[in-house]
Structure formats: C-alpha cells, structure tokens
Design an enzyme around this catalytic site. Structure first.
Site, PDB file in Angstrom:
ATOM      1  N   GLY A 159     -10.498   0.124   0.073  1.00  0.00           N
ATOM      2  CA  GLY A 159      -9.196  -0.442  -0.266  1.00  0.00           C
ATOM      3  C   GLY A 159      -8.726  -1.321   0.868  1.00  0.00           C
ATOM      4  O   GLY A 159      -9.275  -1.264   1.979  1.00  0.00           O
ATOM      5  N   GLY A 213      -4.887   3.799   2.776  1.00  0.00           N
ATOM      6  CA  GLY A 213      -5.020   5.251   2.965  1.00  0.00           C
ATOM      7  C   GLY A 213      -6.448   5.741   2.883  1.00  0.00           C
ATOM      8  O   GLY A 213      -6.703   6.915   2.595  1.00  0.00           O
ATOM      9  N   ASP A 224     -15.276   6.356   5.095  1.00  0.00           N
ATOM     10  CA  ASP A 224     -14.007   5.700   4.776  1.00  0.00           C
ATOM     11  C   ASP A 224     -14.165   4.181   4.646  1.00  0.00           C
ATOM     12  O   ASP A 224     -13.190   3.435   4.772  1.00  0.00           O
ATOM     13  CB  ASP A 224     -12.910   6.067   5.780  1.00  0.00           C
ATOM     14  N   ALA A 279       3.391   0.171   8.541  1.00  0.00           N
ATOM     15  CA  ALA A 279       4.498   0.426   9.466  1.00  0.00           C
ATOM     16  C   ALA A 279       4.557   1.894   9.880  1.00  0.00           C
ATOM     17  O   ALA A 279       4.827   2.218  11.044  1.00  0.00           O
ATOM     18  CB  ALA A 279       5.811   0.012   8.814  1.00  0.00           C
TER      19      ALA A 279
END
Length: 206
Positions: free
Chosen positions: A11, A16, A86, A140
C-alpha cells in the site's frame, strides 16, 4: 514443489503495512520481514529535492530489499517455511517509475530485473488501499520528521500508481490472490473483529 506461503502486505506511504504485517505475524506465528526505511541515508535529501536524489534513494532501497529477500529465500522459502513481509519487491518499480526519468529510469529497470527476476514472488498479497486524507492522518500520527513536508500531490499520485500496479500484478500473476482492504473504513488496529476477518482470510489461503 509448491512454494510455502509468502505473504506480502502493500500500500502507499502511511497505509499501515508494517503495522498489519506485524499483527499478522504475531497472530499466525510467522517471521516478519520489515523493509529498511529510516536507515536510508538519502531519504531526507530526497524529500527536500526529489530530482537530485531520487536515483540514489531508489538504488539504496533496491539493493537492501534484494539482500533481505535473498536471505528470506535461504532462511524460509527454500526450507518450506511460511513468511510475511511488509512490502512486495514490485514496489521498486512503482516508486522508481514516478521519481526517475529517461536514462536513469532505464538503467534502474535493467538492474531491477537482473536482481529480482529469479527471486520467488509473494503468493499472497494484501493491498491496503486508502485515500489521501487517511494517509496524511496516519503519516502525521507516526511522526517521522522526513515525512513532515511530504508533497500531497506526490502522495495522491502514489495512490493512483498503486491501484494501477495492483491491477498489473493481477494480470501478470492471476493465480496469486490479492486481498484489498479499504483502509478508510477498516481499522485493523482498533477493531478486533475487522482484524480477525483479515487473519481468517489469510488462514484460508495458506
């Protein structure tokens, strides 16, 4: 011989990936391979001046990911042991096609294929898709200094690039399931049921 489950979570920046990969690794008792990001010595310079530092940045990522995956093959895949990562090595082309131009892009692609064409590819892909506002909030929240000034248009383009890349992977590797998660609606960290639904789906595929 059938390849052991090799799961990749992918992603755009802030989706995440590492969080979900780590949670699934714990849930499924799998080793987890995490990409090197903050250790890249060119990343601060890249976000300050993408044109001048993109080639160095992308080459560092490519070489490190190649070494990680080569070790993964030796330690896990060749021994028939499942593993989760990941990232998918294909992400190198997603980013380099956005940041590199002309001869540098051509040279990079040649090196990419020399290094990766004979490596085992993930046979289960989890794609966390999220809109710009969601990504910016998560970026953020994790508070990486080099991401503070990230160009919103660059991030929006990456979202579109990832959609195109996942469609391309689906065509190239039709036997590899791609599980798409709506990162705007699914909170696998705070919502236990949503996380369990993801892990159950992975268990079915393993």
């Amino acid at each position: 011989m059938k390849q052991a489950p090799f799961i990749a979570v992918e992603g755009p920046i802030g989706a995440g990936k590492t969080t979900l990969a780590s949670m699934l690794a714990e849930e499924l008792s799998l080793p987890v391979i995490k990409e090197i990001v903050e250790e890249n010595p060119f990343i601060d310079k890249f976000y300050q001046n993408m044109d001048d530092w993109s080639f160095q940045l992308e080459m560092f990522f490519l070489c490190n990911r190649y070494k990680q995956l080569k070790d993964t093959v030796t330690e896990y895949i060749d021994r028939g042991k499942p593993v989760i990562s990941d990232y998918h090595i294909y992400k190198n082309l997603i980013f380099s096609d956005r940041t590199l131009q002309g001869n540098e892009r051509g040279k990079y692609r040649q090196i990419y294929h020399v290094l990766t064409d004979d490596l085992p590819k993930p046979n289960i892909i989890i794609y966390i898709r999220a809109e710009l506002d969601t990504l910016l909030k998560r970026i953020a929240k994790r508070g990486r200094s080099f991401e503070e000034g990230i160009d919103h248009s660059y991030l929006q383009q990456l979202i579109e690039d990832y959609d195109a890349a996942m469609a391309s992977l689906a065509e190239q590797e039709p036997s590899t399931p791609i599980i798409t998660i709506d990162g705007n609606a699914v909170d696998f960290v705070e919502n236990k049921e949503q996380f369990e639904a993801i892990s159950s789906r992975i268990k079915e595929l393993m």
